[in-house]
Write an enzyme that holds these catalytic residues in place. Structure first.
Site, PDB file in Angstrom:
ATOM      1  N   CYS A  83       0.794  -1.213  -0.048  1.00 46.28           N
ATOM      2  CA  CYS A  83      -0.121   0.058  -0.127  1.00 46.28           C
ATOM      3  C   CYS A  83       0.748   1.328   0.131  1.00 46.28           C
ATOM      4  CB  CYS A  83      -0.912  -0.006   1.068  1.00 46.28           C
ATOM      5  SG  CYS A  83      -1.780  -1.463   1.353  1.00 46.28           S
ATOM      6  N   CYS A 204     -12.924   0.864   8.299  1.00 46.97           N
ATOM      7  CA  CYS A 204     -12.084   0.360   7.214  1.00 46.97           C
ATOM      8  C   CYS A 204     -11.995   1.144   5.918  1.00 46.97           C
ATOM      9  CB  CYS A 204     -12.478  -1.183   6.900  1.00 46.97           C
ATOM     10  SG  CYS A 204     -12.698  -2.392   8.049  1.00 46.97           S
ATOM     11  N   SER A 205     -10.987   1.396   5.501  1.00 44.35           N
ATOM     12  CA  SER A 205     -10.927   1.910   4.206  1.00 44.35           C
ATOM     13  C   SER A 205     -11.544   1.354   3.037  1.00 44.35           C
ATOM     14  CB  SER A 205      -9.498   2.495   3.710  1.00 44.35           C
ATOM     15  OG  SER A 205      -8.698   1.325   3.807  1.00 44.35           O
ATOM     16  N   ILE A 207     -12.550  -0.447  -0.907  1.00 45.01           N
ATOM     17  CA  ILE A 207     -11.865  -0.886  -1.905  1.00 45.01           C
ATOM     18  C   ILE A 207     -12.501   0.221  -3.160  1.00 45.01           C
ATOM     19  CG2 ILE A 207     -12.282  -2.654  -3.766  1.00 45.01           C
ATOM     20  CD1 ILE A 207     -12.867  -4.679  -1.421  1.00 45.01           C
ATOM     21  N   LYS A 326     -10.044   6.646   4.036  1.00 47.96           N
ATOM     22  CA  LYS A 326     -11.381   6.120   4.619  1.00 47.96           C
ATOM     23  C   LYS A 326     -12.434   6.574   3.840  1.00 47.96           C
ATOM     24  CE  LYS A 326     -14.873   4.470   6.823  1.00 47.96           C
ATOM     25  NZ  LYS A 326     -15.417   4.499   5.611  1.00 47.96           N
ATOM     26  N   HIS A 330      -9.197   4.475  -0.921  1.00 45.10           N
ATOM     27  CA  HIS A 330      -7.876   3.611  -1.067  1.00 45.10           C
ATOM     28  C   HIS A 330      -7.527   2.757  -2.193  1.00 45.10           C
ATOM     29  CE1 HIS A 330      -4.236   2.060   0.693  1.00 45.10           C
ATOM     30  NE2 HIS A 330      -4.741   1.271   1.550  1.00 45.10           N
TER      31      HIS A 330
END
Lengths: 382, 348, 130
Positions: A83, A204-205, A207, A326, A330
Site C-alpha cells: 500500500c 475500514c478504508s 476498495i 477512509k 484507498h
C-alpha cells in the site's frame, strides 16, 4: 543534490469506476498532471501499483502507461511496496531529479481493485503468505489485533475509535474526488457490519479504483511552470517486519517512527512544526498509532486527542484534510501519490473548502501492509 | 510376547443429538433412540478429517508408548473416508509426527473393519520380526445420506495402536479373521453416501461374521466368555453388539465399558477399536479382552488381549476416551451439521 | 495455481514446528539466517513448543474466498512457551473464551482446501486450554 519541487498534480475521481480500465484511469490522472505542470514531455515515469498482476493480470505497467500517455521512450519502472507503492515511487522520482539524472519525472500511482472478486486475498499478499495469510488472517484482522492490544493497554473506547472515521468523513465531504464524500455519525459506525472484532465496516478504508499523478522537477526551474511550486523538503522511508507477530510491540509500528525520524532530520524540522498531515488511515486504529509514531501525540494519547477534536480544523493540527483513505478511498498503489496531491493543493492554497489557513509545512505518511514499510514526505510552500 | 506398547484415541468435540436429526425428518425421536440405542453422535469439525483425527490419536499413542517415532517401521491407516482418492493419508501423518522416512505406509479400506485390519497387519509385522514397532490406526469421518437410518449413527473419531515386543502393555494371545463376499453395504467410487441392504445387514452379514470370528478366536485362545473381563464387538448401532455378545454368553457387565456407541455413534473404522481403547484406559494387569470388528462386504477380525503389569504405567500419559466422550461437547443444530458435513451444495 | 510444491516445501515448519533458536535466545518458526535481535548467525534447530499464550486475537468475519466456509473464525498471535511468535487460527473454542493472555495448545488441523480438485492444506491451529 538538487532541490526538488512538485510542479503539477492530477487525479481521477476515486470510487467504483466500472467504465474505465486500468490504463484509462492512469492516463486520465497523468495527463491532468502534465497539463497542470504545462509540460508535454517527461524524462522518466514511475508507477506505484501494488498488484496489477493479481487485480488485473497486467504487469509491466510503466511501459504500458508511458505509451498510452504519449511518452514511449521515457525511462520507466513500476515500484511496489504494498500500500506504500505510491509514496515509494515518489521517493524514487525524487532521487532521480535530485541526482540530476532527469529533470521531469512523472510519478503515478494506480490500482483498479474492482476487477477482482477476492480483494481480501490480494491485499493479504502484503502480509506474510507462509506464516500469516496461510492461517486465514486478513488485513482488517491484522489491524484489529493491533486495536485489541492498544485498546486494552490504553483504555481507548470503541466510541473513541469511531472518532477517526467520523472526522475523516467530515473532511472528505468537501473533497470532490472522494469515493464517499458524506458525513457519518457514531451510530452508523457502531451499527456497521463487524469485519474483524473490534473493527467494523466503517473503521475500514474501502476498495477503490483510482489513479493519481504528480510531476517532479528541479526547484531551480520550477517557477517556469507554476507560480506556486511545492518543495519536497524531506523524505524518510523505513522497512519493518511484514508479519505483525514479528512486531516487538503490537500497538506500535516501528517503521513509521523510523521513517518519520529520518524525514524530520532530513528536513530539519520537528513534529510541532507540521501544520497538517495526510496519514495512512487504512483502518481507524492505524491513524491513531501512526499519529503517535509521527510524534504528534504521546503514546496512548492520540485516540483520545482525535476524539477531542485535536486532529481537525481548529485543533493541534489537521490530520487527513482530504478525508483520508477512509472517505477519499484507498486505491492502494495510488494512495501515496494522492496524499502528496492533497498536501500540494493545501500548500498552494488550492484546497477549496478543505483549505487549511496559513498552511506552510505538510507531512504525508504512506504505509505498506501492517507496517512492513512506511514512507514520509515533508512538503513546504515556497 | 508381541503386543500393544501404546494406544491413543481422538474424538471431535462436536455432537448432534438423535432427537435433532429425528426432528428434521419427522421421525419419532424416542423410537429411534430406543430402537438403535443411540442418543447422540460425534461430528468432525470443519477443519477435521481422517488425517487430523489419525494424527491426534497417533500422537496420544506415541505419548503412551514413549518411544522415538523414528523407530516405527510401518504405519497403516484404515478408513472409508480418506480425504484423497489418490494420495495416502499415512504419508501426511508420518510427516506430521516425525515418523520415517524409513517406514512402510499404506492406507486400508474395508468398510468398518479397516482399523482392526491395520492393527492385524502391524501386529503381524512385529510378530514376524520384520520390525520392532508398527502402528495400526482406524479413523473415519463417516457419511450417512440425509434422511437415511445411517445418518443417526455415522460419526467421527479414531484410535491408534503401536505394536512392539518391549514394554508391552497388552499381549496379543490370539487373532483370527473370517471373511466372505457379502453385499450388505457399499459405496461406489465418486458417490458421497453409502448404500445398504437394510435388514440384510443383520443376520447374514453382521451376526454371521461377528459370531464366527468370535467363536474361533476364543477357541484359538482356549477361552470361554467367562475368561474375559471385557468384550467389544463392532458397534453399527447400540443393539447389534449387545445381541451378539449375549448370544456368545457375555454379560452386560463385560460389555458396558466398551459399549460407547450410544454417545459416540458409529465411527466406522474407528468403532470397535475405540471401544477397545476405552477399555484399555481402565484395564488392570492380567485382565483379558475380546475384540471383534466387523466390516461390510464382509468380514470380522478377532483379537484376544491380556494386560501386563505395564498397563497402569501408561494409562494416564494421554487423554482418556471417556473424558473425550463426555466432556467439552459442543452441540450442533441440524443446519450447522449439514454445513459442517458439506451435505449442501456450496459455490466454488 | 499449482501450490503443491510450495506446500510440500513448508512441511517441516507447518507439520513439525521445526524452527531455530539463535545464540541470543531469539526463537523463530520461519527459517532465518540472522537473528533480528542481535545479528547473530549462530543457531540450533529446535522443535518449537506447541503450548503458548495469546498476545492478541480477532474474529474474522470477512475472510478471503479460500476461508469463506470457516467464517466467522478467530485468529490469534501466539507466543509459544519457548518464545516463538506465530499467527494461527483458533479452533474448537468459544469466542468468549478467547482473550489476551489465554493459554493455548496447537493442534494439527486442515487449514484449507484448494478447490474441489486441488491439494488439502494442513497445519496447526490453536485451541484454548480452559
Amino acid at each position: 543534490m538538487r532541490e526538488v519541487a512538485i510542479i503539477g498534480v492530477g487525479q481521477t475521481k476515486f470510487g467504483e469506476l466500472w467504465d474505465q480500465n486500468l490504463r484509462d484511469i492512469f492516463a486520465e490522472a497523468a495527463l491532468k498532471a502534465m497539463e497542470d505542470a504545462k509540460i508535454d514531455k517527461i524524462d522518466s515515469i514511475y508507477v506505484g501499483a501494488m498488484s496489477g498482476g493479481l487485480y488485473n493480470h497486467q504487469e509491466h505497467l510503466a511501459s504500458l502507461m508511458a505509451d498510452y500517455i504519449g511518452q514511449s521512450g521515457a525511462a520507466g519502472a513500476r515500484v511496489e511496496a504494498a500500500c506504500s507503492s505510491g509514496g515509494q515511487a515518489a521517493r524514487i522520482g525524487y532521487m532521480e531529479v535530485a541526482s540530476g539524472l532527469s529533470d521531469f519525472v512523472l510519478v503515478g500511482g494506480v490500482e483498479k481493485m474492482w476487477d477482482t472478486d477476492d480483494s481480501t486475498f490480494v491485499l493479504a499478499t502484503a502480509a506474510d503468505q507462509e506464516y500469516e495469510a496461510y492461517n486465514g488472517v486478513t488485513f482488517p484482522g491484522l489491524y484489529a489485533m493491533m486495536a485489541q492490544v492498544y485498546m486494552q493497554r490504553y483504555g481507548l473506547t470503541r466510541e473513541e475509535l469511531a472518532a477517526v472515521p467520523i472526522k475523516n468523513h467530515k473532511h472528505g465531504k468537501n473533497n470532490p474526488y472522494a469515493q464517499y464524500p458524506f458525513e457519518i455519525d457514531l451510530k452508523a459506525v457502531l451499527n456497521s457490519a463487524p469485519v474483524a472484532d473490534p473493527l467494523r465496516l466503517l473503521d475500514c478504508s474501502p476498495i477503490t479504483d483510482g489513479a493519481a499523478a504528480i510531476i517532479l522537477a528541479p526547484l531551480e526551474i520550477a517557477r517556469k511552470f507554476t507560480d506556486k511550486p511545492v518543495k519536497i523538503r524531506g523524505i524518510g522511508a523505513a522497512t519493518g517486519p511484514i508479519a505483525l507477530h514479528d512486531h516487538k510491540d503490537l500497538a506500535k509500528i516501528d517503521s513509521v517512527r523510523i521513517s518519520a525520524e529520518k524525514a524530520y532530520k532530513f528536513a530539519n524540522v520537528s513534529p510541532s512544526d507540521i501544520d497538517f498531515a495526510e496519514v495512512h488511515d487504512c483502518f481507524s486504529i492505524a491513524e491513531i498509532i501512526v499519529a503517535e509514531e509521527l510524534g504528534f501525540f504521546d503514546y496512548g494519547t492520540a485516540g483520545k486527542a482525535i476524539a477531542e477534536g485535536q486532529a481537525t480544523y481548529g485543533g493541534k493540527l489537521v490530520i487527513n484534510p482530504s478525508g483520508g483513505l477512509k472517505s477519499k478511498g484507498h486505491p492502494v498503489g495510488a494512495t501515496g501519490v494522492a496524499q502528496l496531491i492533497e498536501a500540494t493543493l493545501q500548500l498552494q492554497g488550492r484546497a477549496g473548502k478543505r483549505q487549511i489557513e496559513n498552511a506552510r509545512l505538510g507531512l504525508t505518511q504512506n504505509m505498506g501492509g501492517s507496517g512492513g514499510s512506511s514512507v514520509v514526505h515533508i512538503l513546504e510552500a515556497i | 510376547m508381541v503386543g500393544i506398547v501404546g494406544y491413543g484415541s481422538y474424538l471431535p468435540r462436536y455432537r448432534i443429538k438423535t432427537s435433532t436429526i429425528a426432528e428434521q425428518w419427522g421421525d419419532n425421536a424416542d423410537s429411534i433412540e430406543n430402537g438403535l440405542m443411540l442418543t447422540e453422535k460425534t461430528v468432525p469439525g470443519r477443519d477435521e478429517d481422517t488425517v487430523t483425527i489419525s494424527v491426534a490419536a497417533a500422537k496420544n499413542a506415541l505419548a503412551r508408548a514413549g518411544i522415538d517415532p523414528k523407530l516405527i517401521g510401518a504405519v497403516y491407516i484404515g478408513s472409508e473416508s480418506h480425504p484423497y482418492a489418490v494420495k495416502p493419508s499415512g504419508t501426511i501423518l508420518i510427516d506430521a509426527l516425525g515418523i520415517g522416512p524409513e517406514v512402510h505406509v499404506a492406507d486400508f479400506e474395508f468398510a468398518c473393519k479397516a482399523g482392526s485390519e491395520a492393527m492385524f497387519v502391524a501386529y503381524s509385522h512385529v510378530k514376524s520380526g520384520n520390525m520392532d514397532y508398527a502402528m495400526g490406526i482406524g479413523a473415519d469421518t463417516s457419511q450417512g445420506a440425509p434422511g437415511d437410518a445411517l445418518e443417526y449413527s455415522a460419526a467421527a473419531g479414531g484410535s491408534a495402536f503401536i505394536f512392539g515386543k518391549e514394554n508391552v502393555i497388552a499381549d496379543v494371545i490370539a487373532t483370527y479373521s473370517y471373511t466372505s463376499d457379502t453385499a450388505d453395504f457399499w459405496r461406489r467410487d465418486l458417490q458421497m453416501y453409502p448404500r445398504h441392504g437394510g435388514r440384510f445387514t443383520g443376520e447374514p452379514a453382521y451376526f454371521k461374521h461377528v459370531l464366527n470370528a468370535a467363536q474361533v478366536t476364543m477357541e484359538k485362545a482356549n477361552m470361554k466368555a467367562q475368561d474375559f473381563k471385557y468384550a467389544i464387538f463392532h458397534m453399527p448401532n447400540g443393539r447389534f453388539p449387545l445381541k451378539a455378545g449375549k448370544t456368545l454368553g457375555f454379560t452386560d457387565a463385560q460389555m458396558k465399558d466398551g459399549w460407547i456407541v450410544n454417545l459416540m455413534g458409529n465411527t466406522y473404522s474407528g468403532s470397535s477399536i475405540t471401544g477397545f481403547s476405552s477399555v484399555l484406559d481402565i484395564l488392570k494387569p492380567g485382565e483379558r479382552v475380546l475384540l471383534v470388528s466387523f466390516g461390510s462386504g464382509a468380514g470380522s477380525d478377532g483379537f484376544v488381549f491380556e494386560a501386563t503389569d505395564q498397563i497402569t504405567k501408561v494409562q494416564d500419559k494421554a487423554p482418556k476416551l471417556r473424558d473425550m466422550l463426555e466432556n467439552n461437547r459442543i452441540y450442533l443444530s441440524y443446519g450447522q451439521y449439514v454445513a459442517y458435513r458439506k451435505k449442501i451444495l456450496f459455490n466454488d | 495455481m499449482a501450490n503443491s510444491q510450495r506446500y510440500t516445501r513448508e512441511i517441516p515448519h507447518r507439520f513439525r514446528f521445526e524452527g531455530q533458536k539463535f545464540r541470543d535466545g531469539y526463537v523463530t518458526l520461519a527459517n532465518r539466517y540472522i537473528s533480528p535481535e542481535s545479528g547473530s548467525k549462530e543457531f540450533e534447530s529446535i522443535n518449537i513448543s506447541k503450548k503458548g499464550k495469546i498476545l492478541s486475537y480477532t474474529i474474522i468475519r470477512t475472510p478471503a474466498n479460500d476461508y469463506k466456509l470457516l467464517s466467522p473464525y478467530a485468529v490469534a498471535i501466539i507466543e509459544t512457551s519457548d518464545g516463538a511468535r506465530l499467527t494461527a487460527m483458533v479452533t474448537d473454542s468459544k469466542f468468549e473464551d478467547i482473550k489476551i493472555g489465554a493459554d493455548v495448545e496447537l493442534v494439527f488441523r486442515k487449514i484449507k482446501e484448494e478447490g474441489h480438485s486441488g491439494i488439502i492444506n494442513y497445519g496447526y491451529k490453536a485451541v484454548i486450554i480452559l
